[in-house]
Design a protein around this motif. Structure first.
Motif, mmCIF file in Angstrom:
data_model
loop_
_atom_site.group_PDB
_atom_site.id
_atom_site.type_symbol
_atom_site.label_atom_id
_atom_site.label_comp_id
_atom_site.label_asym_id
_atom_site.label_seq_id
_atom_site.Cartn_x
_atom_site.Cartn_y
_atom_site.Cartn_z
ATOM 1 N N LEU A 102 20.619 62.940 23.997
ATOM 2 C CA LEU A 102 19.516 61.909 24.864
ATOM 3 C C LEU A 102 20.028 62.192 26.391
ATOM 4 C CD1 LEU A 102 19.156 58.570 22.872
ATOM 5 C CD2 LEU A 102 17.646 60.348 23.130
ATOM 6 N N GLN A 103 18.807 62.374 27.057
ATOM 7 C CA GLN A 103 19.076 62.572 28.415
ATOM 8 C C GLN A 103 18.747 61.081 29.147
ATOM 9 O OE1 GLN A 103 16.680 65.364 30.242
ATOM 10 N NE2 GLN A 103 17.536 65.071 32.423
ATOM 11 N N PHE A 104 19.643 60.437 29.871
ATOM 12 C CA PHE A 104 19.451 59.163 30.456
ATOM 13 C C PHE A 104 18.349 59.431 31.535
ATOM 14 C CE2 PHE A 104 20.620 56.565 34.076
ATOM 15 C CZ PHE A 104 20.523 55.263 33.612
ATOM 16 N N VAL A 105 17.470 58.523 31.626
ATOM 17 C CA VAL A 105 16.635 58.605 32.701
ATOM 18 C C VAL A 105 16.781 57.177 33.863
ATOM 19 C CG1 VAL A 105 14.153 58.551 33.598
ATOM 20 C CG2 VAL A 105 14.633 59.831 31.480
ATOM 21 N N SER A 106 16.676 56.113 33.180
ATOM 22 C CA SER A 106 16.911 55.019 34.105
ATOM 23 C C SER A 106 17.433 53.599 33.336
ATOM 24 C CB SER A 106 15.674 54.606 34.805
ATOM 25 O OG SER A 106 14.583 54.094 33.751
ATOM 26 N N ALA A 107 17.677 52.701 33.623
ATOM 27 C CA ALA A 107 18.139 51.404 33.002
ATOM 28 C C ALA A 107 17.691 50.259 34.221
ATOM 29 C CB ALA A 107 19.569 51.512 32.686
ATOM 30 N N ARG A 108 17.335 49.066 33.719
ATOM 31 C CA ARG A 108 17.539 48.219 34.658
ATOM 32 C C ARG A 108 17.574 46.822 33.743
ATOM 33 N NH1 ARG A 108 11.965 49.227 33.703
ATOM 34 N NH2 ARG A 108 10.642 47.759 33.100
ATOM 35 N N ALA A 109 18.181 45.931 34.286
ATOM 36 C CA ALA A 109 18.487 44.672 33.832
ATOM 37 C C ALA A 109 17.530 43.524 34.433
ATOM 38 C CB ALA A 109 19.921 44.309 33.949
ATOM 39 N N SER A 110 17.319 42.329 33.695
ATOM 40 C CA SER A 110 16.322 41.451 34.198
ATOM 41 C C SER A 110 17.081 40.761 35.439
ATOM 42 C CB SER A 110 15.832 40.217 33.081
ATOM 43 O OG SER A 110 16.909 39.878 32.417
ATOM 44 N N GLN A 111 18.503 40.650 35.393
ATOM 45 C CA GLN A 111 19.121 40.244 36.581
ATOM 46 C C GLN A 111 20.655 41.158 36.477
ATOM 47 O OE1 GLN A 111 19.996 36.307 35.016
ATOM 48 N NE2 GLN A 111 22.188 36.514 34.781
ATOM 49 N N GLY A 112 21.326 41.231 37.534
ATOM 50 C CA GLY A 112 22.309 42.110 37.997
ATOM 51 C C GLY A 112 21.870 43.431 38.091
ATOM 52 N N SER A 113 22.964 44.245 38.068
ATOM 53 C CA SER A 113 22.786 45.770 38.265
ATOM 54 C C SER A 113 23.335 46.687 37.171
ATOM 55 C CB SER A 113 23.572 45.945 39.522
ATOM 56 O OG SER A 113 24.751 45.664 39.412
ATOM 57 N N CYS A 114 22.768 47.744 36.983
ATOM 58 C CA CYS A 114 23.293 48.823 36.034
ATOM 59 C C CYS A 114 23.717 49.945 36.650
ATOM 60 C CB CYS A 114 22.223 49.177 35.149
ATOM 61 S SG CYS A 114 21.370 47.636 34.155
ATOM 62 N N HIS A 115 24.875 50.666 35.960
ATOM 63 C CA HIS A 115 25.098 52.229 36.249
ATOM 64 C C HIS A 115 25.746 52.802 34.922
ATOM 65 C CE1 HIS A 115 28.943 49.675 36.097
ATOM 66 N NE2 HIS A 115 29.563 50.893 35.901
ATOM 67 N N THR A 116 25.792 53.989 35.067
ATOM 68 C CA THR A 116 26.089 54.963 33.983
ATOM 69 C C THR A 116 27.738 55.601 34.358
ATOM 70 O OG1 THR A 116 25.301 56.857 34.484
ATOM 71 C CG2 THR A 116 23.950 55.555 33.375
ATOM 72 N N ILE A 117 28.295 55.667 33.007
ATOM 73 C CA ILE A 117 29.435 56.492 32.987
ATOM 74 C C ILE A 117 29.574 57.503 31.852
ATOM 75 C CG2 ILE A 117 30.975 54.697 33.888
ATOM 76 C CD1 ILE A 117 31.932 54.170 31.066
ATOM 77 N N PRO A 118 30.395 58.620 31.786
ATOM 78 C CA PRO A 118 30.381 59.416 30.857
ATOM 79 C C PRO A 118 30.516 58.777 29.384
ATOM 80 C CG PRO A 118 31.321 60.393 32.534
ATOM 81 C CD PRO A 118 31.146 58.944 32.863
ATOM 82 N N GLY A 119 29.938 59.162 28.552
ATOM 83 C CA GLY A 119 30.401 58.332 27.341
ATOM 84 C C GLY A 119 31.152 59.102 26.192
ATOM 85 N N LEU A 120 31.462 58.721 25.150
ATOM 86 C CA LEU A 120 32.295 59.537 24.236
ATOM 87 C C LEU A 120 31.347 60.760 23.712
ATOM 88 C CD1 LEU A 120 34.029 56.728 22.196
ATOM 89 C CD2 LEU A 120 34.858 58.109 23.953
ATOM 90 N N ARG A 121 32.005 61.891 23.274
ATOM 91 C CA ARG A 121 31.410 62.999 22.523
ATOM 92 C C ARG A 121 30.110 63.490 23.503
ATOM 93 N NH1 ARG A 121 31.659 59.076 18.712
ATOM 94 N NH2 ARG A 121 33.687 59.459 17.535
ATOM 95 N N GLY A 122 30.129 63.466 24.625
ATOM 96 C CA GLY A 122 29.138 63.931 25.664
ATOM 97 C C GLY A 122 27.957 63.134 25.653
ATOM 98 N N GLY A 123 27.726 62.055 25.423
ATOM 99 C CA GLY A 123 26.663 60.976 25.713
ATOM 100 C C GLY A 123 26.866 60.663 26.978
ATOM 101 N N THR A 124 26.351 59.408 27.237
ATOM 102 C CA THR A 124 26.270 58.665 28.518
ATOM 103 C C THR A 124 26.277 57.048 27.874
ATOM 104 O OG1 THR A 124 24.908 60.062 29.400
ATOM 105 C CG2 THR A 124 24.902 57.685 30.487
ATOM 106 N N THR A 125 27.082 56.542 28.869
ATOM 107 C CA THR A 125 27.151 54.884 28.483
ATOM 108 C C THR A 125 26.524 54.093 29.480
ATOM 109 O OG1 THR A 125 29.052 55.092 26.949
ATOM 110 C CG2 THR A 125 28.721 52.898 28.002
ATOM 111 N N VAL A 126 25.509 53.418 29.324
ATOM 112 C CA VAL A 126 24.843 52.366 30.352
ATOM 113 C C VAL A 126 25.798 51.057 30.408
ATOM 114 C CG1 VAL A 126 22.741 51.348 31.076
ATOM 115 C CG2 VAL A 126 22.769 53.584 29.863
ATOM 116 N N ILE A 127 26.221 50.638 31.528
ATOM 117 C CA ILE A 127 26.811 49.493 31.685
ATOM 118 C C ILE A 127 25.964 48.527 32.948
ATOM 119 C CG2 ILE A 127 28.993 48.562 32.714
ATOM 120 C CD1 ILE A 127 30.317 51.070 31.754
ATOM 121 N N CYS A 128 25.651 47.249 32.366
ATOM 122 C CA CYS A 128 25.093 46.426 33.427
ATOM 123 C C CYS A 128 25.912 44.972 33.346
ATOM 124 C CB CYS A 128 23.534 46.064 32.584
ATOM 125 S SG CYS A 128 22.587 47.423 32.568
#
Length: 82
Positions: A41-67
């Motif tokens: 899956l190619q990450f495009v965007s993430a948004r939370a109803s409050q706060g902020s989000c960012h990404t980090i490299p995930g396990l096995r080549g994926g992406t992890t979204v953290i908010c």
């Protein structure tokens, strides 16, 4: 968690919604939501109803979204759209 469709074509857009609800009688402080996207899956965007989000490299080549959503009051919810 809900998504916008049952099938996604190669190169298509998949959007899903994650809801975190505080069912406790007190406020939930310093809440962090995370979602590990699978490889392919190619990450495009993430948004939370409050706060902020960012990404980090995930396990096995994926992406992890953290908010970082901060405090969720009792009987309230925060939504994350990925």
């Amino acid at each position: 968690m809900t998504d916008n469709c049952d099938t996604v074509r190669l190169g298509g857009l998949l959007t899903y919604l994650i809801t975190a609800t505080n069912f406790s009688p007190g406020a939930a402080a310093n809440v962090v939501l995370s979602d590990a996207l699978p490889q392919g899956l190619q990450f495009v965007s993430a948004r939370a109803s409050q706060g902020s989000c960012h990404t980090i490299p995930g396990l096995r080549g994926g992406t992890t979204v953290i908010c970082d959503v901060g405090t969720i009051p009792p009987d309230d919810s925060v939504q994350l759209t990925v």
